[in-house]
Write a protein that holds these residues in place. Structure first.
Motif, PDB file in Angstrom:
ATOM      1  N   MET A   1      34.700 104.463  16.704  1.00 56.84           N
ATOM      2  CA  MET A   1      34.569 105.879  16.370  1.00 56.84           C
ATOM      3  C   MET A   1      35.708 106.679  17.008  1.00 56.84           C
ATOM      4  O   MET A   1      35.935 106.580  18.207  1.00 56.84           O
ATOM      5  CB  MET A   1      33.224 106.421  16.874  1.00 56.84           C
ATOM      6  CG  MET A   1      32.969 107.872  16.531  1.00 56.84           C
ATOM      7  SD  MET A   1      32.668 108.161  14.770  1.00 56.84           S
ATOM      8  CE  MET A   1      31.085 107.364  14.538  1.00 56.84           C
ATOM      9  N   ILE A   2      36.423 107.440  16.197  1.00 59.26           N
ATOM     10  CA  ILE A   2      37.525 108.265  16.687  1.00 59.26           C
ATOM     11  C   ILE A   2      37.003 109.676  16.926  1.00 59.26           C
ATOM     12  O   ILE A   2      36.497 110.325  16.004  1.00 59.26           O
ATOM     13  CB  ILE A   2      38.689 108.290  15.684  1.00 59.26           C
ATOM     14  CG1 ILE A   2      39.179 106.870  15.386  1.00 59.26           C
ATOM     15  CG2 ILE A   2      39.833 109.146  16.216  1.00 59.26           C
ATOM     16  CD1 ILE A   2      40.197 106.803  14.263  1.00 59.26           C
ATOM     17  N   LYS A   3      37.133 110.161  18.160  1.00 63.01           N
ATOM     18  CA  LYS A   3      36.635 111.493  18.519  1.00 63.01           C
ATOM     19  C   LYS A   3      37.762 112.516  18.356  1.00 63.01           C
ATOM     20  O   LYS A   3      38.877 112.313  18.831  1.00 63.01           O
ATOM     21  CB  LYS A   3      36.113 111.483  19.953  1.00 63.01           C
ATOM     22  CG  LYS A   3      34.858 110.621  20.111  1.00 63.01           C
ATOM     23  CD  LYS A   3      34.418 110.511  21.545  1.00 63.01           C
ATOM     24  CE  LYS A   3      35.315 109.592  22.343  1.00 63.01           C
ATOM     25  NZ  LYS A   3      34.825 109.335  23.705  1.00 63.01           N
ATOM     26  N   VAL A   4      37.438 113.638  17.690  1.00 61.40           N
ATOM     27  CA  VAL A   4      38.447 114.634  17.315  1.00 61.40           C
ATOM     28  C   VAL A   4      38.046 116.002  17.838  1.00 61.40           C
ATOM     29  O   VAL A   4      36.888 116.426  17.735  1.00 61.40           O
ATOM     30  CB  VAL A   4      38.602 114.688  15.775  1.00 61.40           C
ATOM     31  CG1 VAL A   4      39.654 115.732  15.388  1.00 61.40           C
ATOM     32  CG2 VAL A   4      38.974 113.323  15.215  1.00 61.40           C
ATOM     33  N   LEU A   5      39.033 116.730  18.395  1.00 66.20           N
ATOM     34  CA  LEU A   5      38.873 118.135  18.765  1.00 66.20           C
ATOM     35  C   LEU A   5      39.648 118.981  17.761  1.00 66.20           C
ATOM     36  O   LEU A   5      40.844 118.775  17.562  1.00 66.20           O
ATOM     37  CB  LEU A   5      39.401 118.383  20.179  1.00 66.20           C
ATOM     38  CG  LEU A   5      39.485 119.846  20.634  1.00 66.20           C
ATOM     39  CD1 LEU A   5      38.101 120.486  20.686  1.00 66.20           C
ATOM     40  CD2 LEU A   5      40.167 119.947  22.006  1.00 66.20           C
ATOM     41  N   LEU A   6      38.974 119.945  17.114  1.00 70.75           N
ATOM     42  CA  LEU A   6      39.605 120.830  16.139  1.00 70.75           C
ATOM     43  C   LEU A   6      40.042 122.123  16.808  1.00 70.75           C
ATOM     44  O   LEU A   6      39.234 122.797  17.454  1.00 70.75           O
ATOM     45  CB  LEU A   6      38.623 121.172  15.009  1.00 70.75           C
ATOM     46  CG  LEU A   6      38.208 120.050  14.045  1.00 70.75           C
ATOM     47  CD1 LEU A   6      37.201 120.589  13.037  1.00 70.75           C
ATOM     48  CD2 LEU A   6      39.424 119.492  13.336  1.00 70.75           C
TER      49      LEU A   6
END
Length: 226
Positions: A1-6
């Motif tokens: 799972m790739i965790k992303v901050l927008l």
């Protein structure tokens, strides 16, 4: 799972990106921010909870702290976090600066969602990503030695007194209230009163936000002493 901050100042765009990316089973949005300063605060919180993002999807033109300045500070502080710059502005100057400070890619916001998701996956794996025509423009138009554009001064900064500017500069370099008081020959109570006024004038919540903002404009604070 790739965790992303927008990180995007327009809520409707940020919401759209989140909706699109959340349809991808291997991507998870762990945080959102509307400017670079909020992004840094989010990263501090996420790292403290051991839920640090793998990729930051970073807008460029934002209030308070732009994406170029935020990219520089994030790459210096949160080592290993990969930044993918996303903007509507096909501007080679911003490309060069963001890359010089550590960004791993640069894309335009109007790209299809599947291509954006694939770019995030590639950045996560350690590759670089450029939208169509961006790399060519970078090579032909923008030498990497070009001087960076100074970030726009936030409202209220120029209204600070010379004493308050000096205190803000000392906050930026990590001085405590006692050290500031000793340096400027003031009482600690007077220093605290000045800091309260600085926070109110700049619409900041605490000393950490003041230090982040001051670091972004340290050259201006230094020059304003003269």
């Amino acid at each position: 799972m790739i965790k992303v901050l927008l990180v995007e100042d327009q809520e409707i765009v940020r919401r759209g990106l989140k909706t699109l990316l959340e349809t991808k089973p291997d991507l998870r949005i762990v945080g959102e921010a509307s400017n670079g300063q909020e992004a840094i605060q989010q990263l501090k919180t996420l790292w403290a909870s051991s839920d640090q993002p793998d990729v930051v999807l970073m807008d460029i033109r934002m209030p308070i702290m732009d994406g170029v300045t935020a990219t520089q500070m994030i790459c210096q502080t949160f080592v290993g976090t990969k930044i993918l710059v996303l903007t509507t502005f096909d501007d080679t100057r911003y490309v060069a600066e963001a890359l010089r400070f550590g960004a791993k890619g640069y894309l335009l916001k109007d790209m299809p969602s599947e291509e954006l998701a694939e770019a995030i996956r590639s950045i996560y794996k350690g590759y670089t990503q450029f939208g169509p025509g961006i790399l060519e423009n970078l090579i032909s138009q923008a030498p990497l030695t070009e001087e960076p554009e100074q970030p726009e001064l936030p409202p209220g900064l120029t209204e600070l007194t010379p004493r308050e500017r000096e205190i803000l500069r000392l906050i930026a370099v990590g001085s405590s209230n006692r050290e500031i008081a000793q340096s400027l020959h003031l009482s600690e109570g007077t220093v605290r009163n000045h800091i309260t006024h600085i926070l109110g004038r700049l619409n900041l919540r605490d000393r950490t936000q003041a230090a982040i903002l001051a670091n972004s404009h340290l050259t201006w604070l230094e020059d304003s002493k003269n």
